[in-house]
Design an enzyme around this catalytic site. Structure first.
Site, PDB file in Angstrom:
ATOM      1  N   ASN A 101     -26.899 -36.083   8.852  1.00  0.00           N
ATOM      2  CA  ASN A 101     -27.339 -34.953   9.681  1.00  0.00           C
ATOM      3  C   ASN A 101     -27.372 -33.653   8.870  1.00  0.00           C
ATOM      4  O   ASN A 101     -26.846 -32.628   9.284  1.00  0.00           O
ATOM      5  CB  ASN A 101     -26.430 -34.810  10.912  1.00  0.00           C
ATOM      6  CG  ASN A 101     -27.024 -33.901  11.975  1.00  0.00           C
ATOM      7  OD1 ASN A 101     -28.193 -33.555  11.915  1.00  0.00           O
ATOM      8  ND2 ASN A 101     -26.211 -33.493  12.932  1.00  0.00           N
ATOM      9  N   ASP A 120     -30.291 -45.682  10.199  1.00  0.00           N
ATOM     10  CA  ASP A 120     -30.143 -45.270  11.593  1.00  0.00           C
ATOM     11  C   ASP A 120     -31.349 -45.803  12.353  1.00  0.00           C
ATOM     12  O   ASP A 120     -32.451 -45.277  12.230  1.00  0.00           O
ATOM     13  CB  ASP A 120     -30.072 -43.738  11.650  1.00  0.00           C
ATOM     14  CG  ASP A 120     -30.054 -43.194  13.069  1.00  0.00           C
ATOM     15  OD1 ASP A 120     -30.051 -43.994  14.021  1.00  0.00           O
ATOM     16  OD2 ASP A 120     -30.048 -41.952  13.219  1.00  0.00           O
TER      17      ASP A 120
END
Length: 253
Positions: free
Chosen positions: A9, A148
């Site tokens: 992130n 992811d």
């Protein structure tokens, strides 16, 4: 060989939250990073040139968005940025590294929560990728597909299944694709090793979700069935902080 995957992130953000300590402590043979959120001109020497590692990056055309990276002790034989489809490659979501005994796919799969267009984009991405993978697998290639996936597969993989079944990330259409992926010869390494274990890899930053362990398992290491027997262990490293995701890893022979 130990291979790690981690949606950070923001690579610059995690670099101030113990990223380099994680590197020195774990000493991964390969580390796959998703959501770098960096363009080439913002990539510092400190992040690009980690001692003892080769680094490769794929950037999105849109600034501060998406992006993936692979750090490896061994130099890849070949690096590819994407699967040859500009519609999907322009977002910097796929980095492919070929090594002597396998081909590694590091992927940041699209999130479909924004609107119907993005959900459709996500499902098209899934299907195009599967065609690409199947072509390689049909040639006898051994594949590792990590990253992811932005989908929790089954109820065991999400804290509040019923409350989320109408939201992207746990929609029937997304979960059905995961079923199809497995049916076509790809193995969820963590679930193979831990068939009953409840463990998550992502938690919302809201409502103290991580503290309460209200999470989703959306980060995976899948392998093609022709190398499943080489996987010795698969883990989710819940204790590692620095992102809304935690790292995952596999150990292979």
């Amino acid at each position: 060989m130990e291979i790690y995957s981690w949606n950070v992130n923001g690579l610059r953000a995690v670099s101030t939250k113990g990223f380099f300590d994680f590197f020195s402590e774990k000493s991964p043979d390969i580390l796959c990073i998703q959501e770098t959120k960096l363009q080439e001109d913002k990539l510092t020497d400190q992040l690009k040139n980690i001692e003892g590692y080769y680094s490769n990056f794929s950037h999105a055309e849109k600034k501060g968005y998406s992006g993936v990276a692979i750090y490896s002790k061994e130099k890849p034989l070949k690096i590819e940025h994407g699967i040859g489809n500009e519609k999907f490659d322009s977002e910097g979501r796929i980095l492919i590294a070929e090594f002597e005994n396998f081909i590694l796919f590091n992927i940041y799969f699209p999130n479909g929560q924004k609107n119907e267009d993005r959900l459709n984009y996500k499902m098209e991405f899934y299907d195009e990728l599967l065609k690409y993978l199947n072509n390689l697998k049909d040639q006898g290639k051994r594949l590792i597909i990590c990253g992811d996936y932005n989908t929790a597969h089954n109820e065991i993989d999400i804290k509040n299944a019923k409350a989320n079944e109408k939201y992207s990330g746990f929609l029937p259409i997304e979960r059905a694709w995961m079923d199809k992926f497995i049916a076509e010869g790809y193995v969820d390494t963590f679930r193979k090793m831990h068939p009953e274990e409840v463990s998550y890899s992502w938690w919302s930053y809201r409502f103290k979700a991580r503290e309460k362990n209200v999470g989703w398992r959306i980060d995976y290491f899948f392998v093609s069935d022709n190398m499943a027997s080489d996987v010795e262990s698969a883990e989710i490293l819940n204790e590692v902080i620095g992102s809304d995701h935690c790292p995952i890893k596999i150990k292979i022979k």
